[in-house]
Each structure stands twice: as C-alpha cells, then as structure tokens.
Design an enzyme around this catalytic site. Sequence first.
Site, PDB file in Angstrom:
ATOM      1  N   ARG A   1       0.929  -1.236  -0.068  1.00  0.00           N
ATOM      2  CA  ARG A   1       0.442  -0.670   0.051  1.00  0.00           C
ATOM      3  C   ARG A   1       0.739   1.162  -0.045  1.00  0.00           C
ATOM      4  O   ARG A   1       0.568   2.636   0.129  1.00  0.00           O
ATOM      5  CB  ARG A   1      -1.578  -0.465   1.365  1.00  0.00           C
ATOM      6  CG  ARG A   1      -2.190  -1.112   0.987  1.00  0.00           C
ATOM      7  CD  ARG A   1      -2.962  -1.074   1.625  1.00  0.00           C
ATOM      8  NE  ARG A   1      -1.946  -1.518   3.343  1.00  0.00           N
ATOM      9  CZ  ARG A   1      -2.195  -2.439   3.833  1.00  0.00           C
ATOM     10  NH1 ARG A   1      -4.008  -2.089   4.889  1.00  0.00           N
ATOM     11  NH2 ARG A   1      -1.350  -2.620   5.285  1.00  0.00           N
TER      12      ARG A   1
ATOM     13  N   LYS B   1       2.648 -20.063   7.019  1.00  0.00           N
ATOM     14  CA  LYS B   1       1.760 -20.386   7.928  1.00  0.00           C
ATOM     15  C   LYS B   1       1.585 -18.959   8.568  1.00  0.00           C
ATOM     16  O   LYS B   1       1.998 -17.619   7.998  1.00  0.00           O
ATOM     17  CB  LYS B   1       2.333 -20.926   8.694  1.00  0.00           C
ATOM     18  CG  LYS B   1       3.555 -20.187   9.702  1.00  0.00           C
ATOM     19  CD  LYS B   1       4.284 -21.489  10.420  1.00  0.00           C
ATOM     20  CE  LYS B   1       5.622 -20.582  12.273  1.00  0.00           C
ATOM     21  NZ  LYS B   1       4.858 -19.780  12.836  1.00  0.00           N
TER      22      LYS B   1
ATOM     23  N   HIS C   1      10.486 -23.541   7.693  1.00  0.00           N
ATOM     24  CA  HIS C   1      11.429 -22.935   7.883  1.00  0.00           C
ATOM     25  C   HIS C   1      12.101 -23.687   8.380  1.00  0.00           C
ATOM     26  O   HIS C   1      13.612 -23.890   7.914  1.00  0.00           O
ATOM     27  CB  HIS C   1      11.575 -21.358   8.159  1.00  0.00           C
ATOM     28  CG  HIS C   1      11.775 -21.130   9.502  1.00  0.00           C
ATOM     29  ND1 HIS C   1      10.410 -21.217  10.403  1.00  0.00           N
ATOM     30  CD2 HIS C   1      12.798 -20.999  10.255  1.00  0.00           C
ATOM     31  CE1 HIS C   1      10.288 -20.462  11.463  1.00  0.00           C
ATOM     32  NE2 HIS C   1      12.293 -20.831  11.580  1.00  0.00           N
TER      33      HIS C   1
ATOM     34  N   LYS D   1      16.704 -25.692   6.982  1.00  0.00           N
ATOM     35  CA  LYS D   1      17.423 -26.024   8.415  1.00  0.00           C
ATOM     36  C   LYS D   1      18.214 -27.104   8.050  1.00  0.00           C
ATOM     37  O   LYS D   1      18.196 -27.946   8.091  1.00  0.00           O
ATOM     38  CB  LYS D   1      17.294 -26.196   9.160  1.00  0.00           C
ATOM     39  CG  LYS D   1      16.009 -24.786  10.732  1.00  0.00           C
ATOM     40  CD  LYS D   1      16.326 -24.494  11.686  1.00  0.00           C
ATOM     41  CE  LYS D   1      15.335 -23.576  12.148  1.00  0.00           C
ATOM     42  NZ  LYS D   1      15.945 -22.023  12.264  1.00  0.00           N
TER      43      LYS D   1
ATOM     44  N   GLU E   1      12.726 -21.291  23.772  1.00  0.00           N
ATOM     45  CA  GLU E   1      13.126 -20.633  22.849  1.00  0.00           C
ATOM     46  C   GLU E   1      13.656 -18.896  24.234  1.00  0.00           C
ATOM     47  O   GLU E   1      12.639 -19.402  25.031  1.00  0.00           O
ATOM     48  CB  GLU E   1      12.344 -18.745  22.136  1.00  0.00           C
ATOM     49  CG  GLU E   1      12.212 -19.860  20.814  1.00  0.00           C
ATOM     50  CD  GLU E   1      11.457 -19.350  19.583  1.00  0.00           C
ATOM     51  OE1 GLU E   1      11.714 -18.501  18.956  1.00  0.00           O
ATOM     52  OE2 GLU E   1       9.736 -19.018  19.854  1.00  0.00           O
TER      53      GLU E   1
ATOM     54  N   ASP F   1       1.775 -22.021  17.115  1.00  0.00           N
ATOM     55  CA  ASP F   1       2.466 -20.852  15.757  1.00  0.00           C
ATOM     56  C   ASP F   1       3.720 -22.517  15.940  1.00  0.00           C
ATOM     57  O   ASP F   1       4.153 -21.709  14.924  1.00  0.00           O
ATOM     58  CB  ASP F   1       3.055 -19.782  17.231  1.00  0.00           C
ATOM     59  CG  ASP F   1       4.423 -19.620  16.813  1.00  0.00           C
ATOM     60  OD1 ASP F   1       4.015 -18.829  15.329  1.00  0.00           O
ATOM     61  OD2 ASP F   1       4.875 -18.956  17.609  1.00  0.00           O
TER      62      ASP F   1
ATOM     63  N   HIS G   1       6.584 -26.473  13.023  1.00  0.00           N
ATOM     64  CA  HIS G   1       7.594 -27.447  12.950  1.00  0.00           C
ATOM     65  C   HIS G   1       8.049 -28.777  13.780  1.00  0.00           C
ATOM     66  O   HIS G   1       8.702 -29.484  13.188  1.00  0.00           O
ATOM     67  CB  HIS G   1       9.042 -26.119  13.515  1.00  0.00           C
ATOM     68  CG  HIS G   1       9.035 -25.136  13.334  1.00  0.00           C
ATOM     69  ND1 HIS G   1       8.564 -24.134  11.982  1.00  0.00           N
ATOM     70  CD2 HIS G   1       8.365 -23.948  13.604  1.00  0.00           C
ATOM     71  CE1 HIS G   1       8.274 -23.282  11.444  1.00  0.00           C
ATOM     72  NE2 HIS G   1       8.493 -22.769  13.234  1.00  0.00           N
TER      73      HIS G   1
ATOM     74  N   LYS H   1       8.265 -19.960  25.035  1.00  0.00           N
ATOM     75  CA  LYS H   1       9.217 -18.934  25.354  1.00  0.00           C
ATOM     76  C   LYS H   1       9.462 -18.162  26.290  1.00  0.00           C
ATOM     77  O   LYS H   1       9.012 -18.961  27.363  1.00  0.00           O
ATOM     78  CB  LYS H   1       7.522 -17.810  24.659  1.00  0.00           C
ATOM     79  CG  LYS H   1       7.445 -18.431  23.186  1.00  0.00           C
ATOM     80  CD  LYS H   1       8.220 -17.150  21.979  1.00  0.00           C
ATOM     81  CE  LYS H   1       6.973 -17.923  21.052  1.00  0.00           C
ATOM     82  NZ  LYS H   1       8.245 -17.680  19.835  1.00  0.00           N
TER      83      LYS H   1
END
Length: 514
Positions: A69, A176, A206, A210, A244, A263, A268, A366
């Site tokens: 945009r 995703k 992704h 790896k 993480e 998520d 994964h 997380k």
Amino acid sequence: MSSHTNPTTWINPLRDPQDKRLPRIAGPSGLVIFGVTGDLARKKLLPAIYDLANRGLLPPGFALVGYGRRDWSKEDFENYVREAVEAGARTEFRGNVWERLAEGMEFVKGNFDDDSAFDNLADTLKRLDETRGTAGNWAFYLSIPPDSFAAVCHQLERSGMAASTDESWRRVIIEKPFGNDLKTAHELNETVNAVFPEESVFRIDHYLGKETVQNILALRFANQLFEPLWNSNYVDHVQITMAEDIGLGGRAGYYDGIGAARDVIQNHLIQLLALVAMEEPISFTPTQLQAEKIKVLRATKPSLPIAENSARGQYSAGWQGSEYVKGLREEDGFDPESTTETYAACTLEITSRRWAGVPFYLRTGKRLGRRVTEIAVVFKDAPHQPFDPGMTAALGNNAIVIRVQPDEGVLIRFGSKVPGSAMEVRDVNMDFSYSESFTEESPEAYERLILDALLDESSLFPTNEEVELSWKILDPILEIWEENGQPEEYPAGTWGPKSADEMLARNGHQWRRP
Ligand code: BG6
C-alpha cells in the site's frame, strides 16, 4: 560416449548437475512479494534473496517485485530493500551484486482487492519479461495474513497471472499459519488449490530449510550405525524440544489467541517428528519423501487421556538471566486477561510396529531458560548389567541428541569407566559439531527454500495433506485446552509449568535439561 554427444543422456549442468557438488542455479525467473513491508520480509526474505544473488545462485536477470500500500517509487523500494539487506544478510555486501539485483526491482502500489493495481502488476511482469528475460516464470510469495489469501489468489487468477503455460511457470509460496484448525486449514487449501494446482503450491515450514533438519535424513539413512536401533525394541522415548528465551513483546497482533501449539507444534515440531519417525523413503523425490511423512502422520495421535498427556503454560514476570522481564499479560498489546499459552507440551504416540509403546514428547515455549532446539532419542536400559548397582549409579540412559540449534551437531551419550582402580561407570558425551567438522557455513533456511521453489524442488515443502494431518493430530488437544481455561503460569527464565514435568513423571521420565 560423452553425455554431450548423446542427446538422450544430455544433462543441463545447471538444472541437473551430474556432479551433485555443483551449485544448483535458478533459471530465468522473478519473485513477487506480497507483504514486503512486513517483519518476515524485512528480516528474512530480502536478506536471503541478496545472499542467493551474492552466492551466484539467481539468474543474472532476476527480478524482484514488491506489492503493497505504500506510495513508493522504484527508488524508495530499492532503499528499503538495501537497508534490510545491510541489516540482515549473512554474506558480505558487494556493490556489483547489489547494483545488478537493484536494476531488476520494481514496486507496485495497491490493495489486495484492487483490480487496476493487479492489472498494473500484470503489465509490470510482462515488461520485466522483456527487459530482464524472466521468461514469464514468476513465483508469488504470500507473506500476508491468511485471511487475505483468497483475495490475492482471486486477483492473480482474474488478471491472468496465476496460470502456468507450456513455456512458463507460475507458483505460489505461502507462509504459515495454514489455518487455525483442521476445518480452516482445509478451507484455506481449497481456496489456494482452486487457483494454483498443488504442484505449484510451496508451503513454507522454515524448519525444513535448516541444514540440521535435513541432516536427520542423512544420519538415519546414510549410516548403518543408527537405523537398527531406531525402533521400539531399543528406544524408550523421544523428546523434541524447541525452547526460546525471547518473549512476545511486539507480536501481540499475531500471537494473542494463537498460542505456542498452533504457532510451532502444528508445523515445525510435527515435521521434526515425521522425519525422525518415518520409514526410509524409496528415493528423495518429493512424492516419495512426502508419502513416507504422510504415512507416519496418519499413524500419529495424542496419548490418552489428553488432559494428563499435555501441558500448557503462560510466562509471568521473572528473571531472564540478569534481566527482569514482564509477564505475557503485561506485554504491550496483549489482553490483560489473555489465556494464550506461551508454552505447550504433549505426548504423541505412533501406532506402527516400529514405534508402538514409545512416547514422543513434544514441548515448546517462550521465555524459557535458553534458546535450544533438539531431538533426543533416549534408549532403554541395557537388558542386563554385570556391574554392582553402586558402580552404575551415575549411568543414565544412552541417548542420541540431534542439536538443531544453536551449536548445531549430534551428541551421543553413553556410559564409560571413570579412570581409576575402581569400576565406576558414568555418562560421557561424544560430540559432533558442524562448526568444527566443516568449513562451509550453513545457508539460512530461507535461502534454501526460496531457491528450491524457483527450481521446482518441492521435497522440503509440506503438502496440503501433511498440513491437514498435523491439525488432525493437534485439534483434540486444543479442544481439551479450550475447555480448561487459563494456562498454568511459569516464571520467565524457568523451564515451563510443573504440569509439563508431571506429564513425563507419570511415565517415569523427565525432560532433558539442554
Ligand atoms: C516461527 C514462529 O515459525 O519460528 C516464532 O512463528 C518462532 O514464534 C520462530 O520464534 C523460531 O524460528 P527459529 O528459526 O529462530 O528457531
């Protein structure tokens, strides 16, 4: 007779290198990115495109078109890409590579439902086909929320940009989340497949890009050492961890209401499980590889009762190393009453001769103790110990640990005699590390996947069926959680909620402290 003199065996050395060590270089083509101003494009996609160009893996006339945009000229777009490249590229910045790449850049302004902007995009692609030699071969990268997929696919079809011909190809690359559950994933697949046939759809996970994840195939199927032990006769259980240390500040828009299971477990972690558990494929062609993954996913289901075999948590304020950090519900943009989980764990089982009775424990979170992704295959005790129990008191279970990141490598844990006059056996590690064994640096996952999509190499992309099967595994767990309200709190910097430890303790197991 050399391969060049016999037309039946002639091989294009760029597309089909006889010597597999030759780099695979994309043929004439271009990429259109929708959502080019988003985080993913800025941090990952644009740097990866530059890195590919810098490694000489893109065609000389490669074209990159941004659609969005913003009221941007070609020059504004070039400046934006350059900033992203300078901040995020893995390889050094080289003026001549940049100049050549920038020459092929264009920006088209528009919304996702704007007929005239899409017509303008179609004209731009035609022009680039002539000036850059992209030969009508275009990949459309949808780095946009899934609720915009339908509008963009419709526009691409309407403006005649979606259809491949005998001479040129059109592909779509999608990110995703592929839906929110099985039903929405199925609808999404129908929307995309109504415009692009499945062989033209490249879904990005992704993790499959790896190096260490692809090495699961090499470790298992190129060696004699591991595969004979890779079954329920010897394996006690498998732990797949993606931890993480980062929090979710700044990601509320995407994450609140989605949570850790949707998520990363749906994609994964379930993909990692498929690669660890599948049978040997007949070959590594996409169809054969995907067939084996699909077979094992069909046999995978949550262990019952689900409430005891799953755990969910949400981080509260705490010490992350030397920093005191906020809890999720204090993070900007999150609902102060949010019930979104930032930690998810579940036990899955695979109903096959190879895996019957072997729990697969998956966990992700997380704000955990540190960032690490690993797969630990933990072995049963030896059937007999000829040592006095006291001598093996410090001996744990043998394990093979595939360290996906960081410190990429493979570790084997086994018992060894402690030097000295007594017979004492203790765990030791045999450690293979990528950085010590190879001088080559691993490419970023997105480099590999973008190149593969341009080369029509779909082995590392989950199919619509894999995506739907993953949701089928996860949906019953999500439904139970929905009924249970608030996830258990865990302080930031710790290893997750107590219920996750209890989940393993019930089976006499415990999580590895990576
Ligand atoms: C993404 C998730 O798919 O993977 C993020 O949406 C997560 O929440 C990220 O942080 C982790 O990727 P990596 O490659 O850093 O392990």
